[in-house]
Design a protein around this motif. Structure first.
Motif, PDB file in Angstrom:
ATOM      1  N   ALA A 112       0.847  -1.191   0.000  1.00 14.88           N
ATOM      2  CA  ALA A 112       0.000   0.000   0.000  1.00 14.88           C
ATOM      3  C   ALA A 112       0.886   1.245   0.000  1.00 14.88           C
ATOM      4  O   ALA A 112       1.970   1.238   0.596  1.00 14.88           O
ATOM      5  CB  ALA A 112      -0.898   0.009   1.237  1.00 14.88           C
ATOM      6  N   VAL A 113       0.441   2.297  -0.648  1.00 14.04           N
ATOM      7  CA  VAL A 113       1.221   3.539  -0.700  1.00 14.04           C
ATOM      8  C   VAL A 113       1.486   4.079   0.711  1.00 14.04           C
ATOM      9  O   VAL A 113       2.521   4.692   0.955  1.00 14.04           O
ATOM     10  CB  VAL A 113       0.559   4.586  -1.631  1.00 14.04           C
ATOM     11  N   ALA A 114       0.593   3.807   1.645  1.00 12.91           N
ATOM     12  CA  ALA A 114       0.791   4.259   3.032  1.00 12.91           C
ATOM     13  C   ALA A 114       2.040   3.645   3.653  1.00 12.91           C
ATOM     14  O   ALA A 114       2.654   4.233   4.547  1.00 12.91           O
ATOM     15  CB  ALA A 114      -0.437   3.926   3.877  1.00 12.91           C
ATOM     16  N   GLN A 115       2.453   2.463   3.174  1.00 12.51           N
ATOM     17  CA  GLN A 115       3.620   1.778   3.727  1.00 12.51           C
ATOM     18  C   GLN A 115       4.944   2.312   3.203  1.00 12.51           C
ATOM     19  O   GLN A 115       6.002   1.846   3.629  1.00 12.51           O
ATOM     20  CB  GLN A 115       3.535   0.280   3.433  1.00 12.51           C
ATOM     21  N   ILE A 116       4.902   3.267   2.311  1.00 11.00           N
ATOM     22  CA  ILE A 116       6.128   3.897   1.827  1.00 11.00           C
ATOM     23  C   ILE A 116       6.480   5.034   2.778  1.00 11.00           C
ATOM     24  O   ILE A 116       5.683   5.939   3.002  1.00 11.00           O
ATOM     25  CB  ILE A 116       5.960   4.415   0.384  1.00 11.00           C
ATOM     26  N   ALA A 139       1.766   2.548  12.930  1.00 12.12           N
ATOM     27  CA  ALA A 139       0.804   1.445  12.876  1.00 12.12           C
ATOM     28  C   ALA A 139       1.064   0.502  11.702  1.00 12.12           C
ATOM     29  O   ALA A 139       0.365  -0.503  11.559  1.00 12.12           O
ATOM     30  CB  ALA A 139      -0.611   2.009  12.782  1.00 12.12           C
ATOM     31  N   LEU A 140       2.067   0.828  10.877  1.00 10.96           N
ATOM     32  CA  LEU A 140       2.297   0.045   9.658  1.00 10.96           C
ATOM     33  C   LEU A 140       3.569  -0.792   9.775  1.00 10.96           C
ATOM     34  O   LEU A 140       4.594  -0.327  10.257  1.00 10.96           O
ATOM     35  CB  LEU A 140       2.412   0.995   8.460  1.00 10.96           C
ATOM     36  N   ASP A 141       3.495  -2.026   9.321  1.00 11.93           N
ATOM     37  CA  ASP A 141       4.662  -2.898   9.338  1.00 11.93           C
ATOM     38  C   ASP A 141       4.460  -3.972   8.281  1.00 11.93           C
ATOM     39  O   ASP A 141       3.420  -4.655   8.312  1.00 11.93           O
ATOM     40  CB  ASP A 141       4.832  -3.524  10.723  1.00 11.93           C
ATOM     41  N   PRO A 142       5.369  -4.106   7.342  1.00 11.97           N
ATOM     42  CA  PRO A 142       6.598  -3.336   7.219  1.00 11.97           C
ATOM     43  C   PRO A 142       6.358  -1.998   6.528  1.00 11.97           C
ATOM     44  O   PRO A 142       5.259  -1.726   6.037  1.00 11.97           O
ATOM     45  CB  PRO A 142       7.463  -4.230   6.307  1.00 11.97           C
ATOM     46  N   VAL A 143       7.422  -1.196   6.516  1.00  7.89           N
ATOM     47  CA  VAL A 143       7.442   0.011   5.691  1.00  7.89           C
ATOM     48  C   VAL A 143       8.683  -0.059   4.822  1.00  7.89           C
ATOM     49  O   VAL A 143       9.637  -0.782   5.125  1.00  7.89           O
ATOM     50  CB  VAL A 143       7.423   1.324   6.528  1.00  7.89           C
ATOM     51  N   ALA A 198       7.462  10.583   6.245  1.00  9.73           N
ATOM     52  CA  ALA A 198       5.998  10.545   6.264  1.00  9.73           C
ATOM     53  C   ALA A 198       5.465   9.330   5.529  1.00  9.73           C
ATOM     54  O   ALA A 198       6.097   8.810   4.604  1.00  9.73           O
ATOM     55  CB  ALA A 198       5.441  11.817   5.619  1.00  9.73           C
ATOM     56  N   SER A 199       4.291   8.916   5.912  1.00  8.21           N
ATOM     57  CA  SER A 199       3.582   7.878   5.175  1.00  8.21           C
ATOM     58  C   SER A 199       3.352   8.368   3.754  1.00  8.21           C
ATOM     59  O   SER A 199       2.980   9.528   3.542  1.00  8.21           O
ATOM     60  CB  SER A 199       2.238   7.578   5.844  1.00  8.21           C
ATOM     61  N   GLY A 200       3.560   7.497   2.795  1.00  6.18           N
ATOM     62  CA  GLY A 200       3.363   7.855   1.397  1.00  6.18           C
ATOM     63  C   GLY A 200       1.954   8.302   1.072  1.00  6.18           C
ATOM     64  O   GLY A 200       1.727   8.958   0.062  1.00  6.18           O
ATOM     65  N   ALA A 201       0.995   7.990   1.938  1.00  4.09           N
ATOM     66  CA  ALA A 201      -0.383   8.396   1.710  1.00  4.09           C
ATOM     67  C   ALA A 201      -0.680   9.795   2.236  1.00  4.09           C
ATOM     68  O   ALA A 201      -1.740  10.341   1.965  1.00  4.09           O
ATOM     69  CB  ALA A 201      -1.328   7.396   2.378  1.00  4.09           C
ATOM     70  N   ASN A 202       0.256  10.364   2.990  1.00  2.00           N
ATOM     71  CA  ASN A 202       0.008  11.655   3.642  1.00  2.00           C
ATOM     72  C   ASN A 202       0.801  12.791   3.024  1.00  2.00           C
ATOM     73  O   ASN A 202       1.934  12.592   2.578  1.00  2.00           O
ATOM     74  CB  ASN A 202       0.367  11.573   5.134  1.00  2.00           C
ATOM     75  N   ARG A 203       0.201  13.969   3.056  1.00  4.26           N
ATOM     76  CA  ARG A 203       0.914  15.209   2.719  1.00  4.26           C
ATOM     77  C   ARG A 203       1.396  15.810   4.035  1.00  4.26           C
ATOM     78  O   ARG A 203       0.702  15.751   5.045  1.00  4.26           O
ATOM     79  CB  ARG A 203      -0.002  16.186   1.996  1.00  4.26           C
ATOM     80  N   VAL A 204       2.592  16.384   4.017  1.00  7.83           N
ATOM     81  CA  VAL A 204       3.170  16.979   5.217  1.00  7.83           C
ATOM     82  C   VAL A 204       2.651  18.398   5.402  1.00  7.83           C
ATOM     83  O   VAL A 204       2.659  19.200   4.468  1.00  7.83           O
ATOM     84  CB  VAL A 204       4.714  16.968   5.129  1.00  7.83           C
ATOM     85  N   ASP A 205       2.213  18.699   6.620  1.00 12.76           N
ATOM     86  CA  ASP A 205       1.752  20.039   6.986  1.00 12.76           C
ATOM     87  C   ASP A 205       2.965  20.820   7.506  1.00 12.76           C
ATOM     88  O   ASP A 205       3.415  20.600   8.636  1.00 12.76           O
ATOM     89  CB  ASP A 205       0.662  19.942   8.052  1.00 12.76           C
TER      90      ASP A 205
END
Length: 156
Positions: A41-45, A119-123, A62-69
């Motif tokens: 999943a892109v979140a795991q990047i 919360a993600l494993d693996p990344v 950052a999680s690949g699914a998130n934009r940094v604020d």
């Protein structure tokens, strides 16, 4: 193998982490490219975003699914930050954009790690080139980098 990838490999091994670097010929430049290549999943990047606080390097993993604020990062740091341009990123980290790893940097940096990665494993994180990534866990990223886990995600 590039010097940048070898620098990441050396940093991983020095930190007691297995050499889990993998090369993907089609590239891993973006979080989506990396997720497609790895099959996750892109979140795991675990993408590395380099910001600038004056001349200080601020690395946000950052999680690949998130934009940094950027405002949240500035508030955590206690001073203004702004996005860094590609030349400065290369000069201060030793990596080109698309291959910035969380370890093996050319200069000291302040590190924040997206709380949602925990919360993600693996990344998977960049390993020094736009074609190399390494498998790890968010806990290992915290351990190896000394980064501060923080809410850095854009939005609520």
């Amino acid at each position: 193998m590039s010097d940048s990838v070898e620098r990441v490999r050396a940093a991983l091994l020095a930190a007691g982490h297995d050499d889990t670097i993998t090369m993907f010929p089609d590239g891993t430049r973006t979080a989506q490219d990396a997720a497609n290549a790895v099959g996750c999943a892109v979140a795991q990047i675990a993408k590395s975003i380099v910001l600038r606080a004056g001349e200080q390097v601020v690395l946000v993993i950052a999680s690949g699914a998130n934009r940094v604020d950027v405002a949240k990062v500035a508030a955590r740091l206690g001073r203004p930050v702004k996005p860094a341009d590609g030349r400065w990123v290369r000069d201060v980290t030793g990596f080109a954009i698309g291959g910035v790893a969380p370890v093996g940097h050319a200069s000291p940096r302040c590190i924040f790690i997206d709380a949602e990665l925990m919360a993600l494993d693996p990344v998977w994180a960049a390993a020094g080139s736009p074609r190399h990534v390494f498998r790890t866990s968010a806990a290992e990223l915290v351990r190896m980098t000394g980064g501060e886990v923080a809410d850095v995600k854009e939005g609520a």
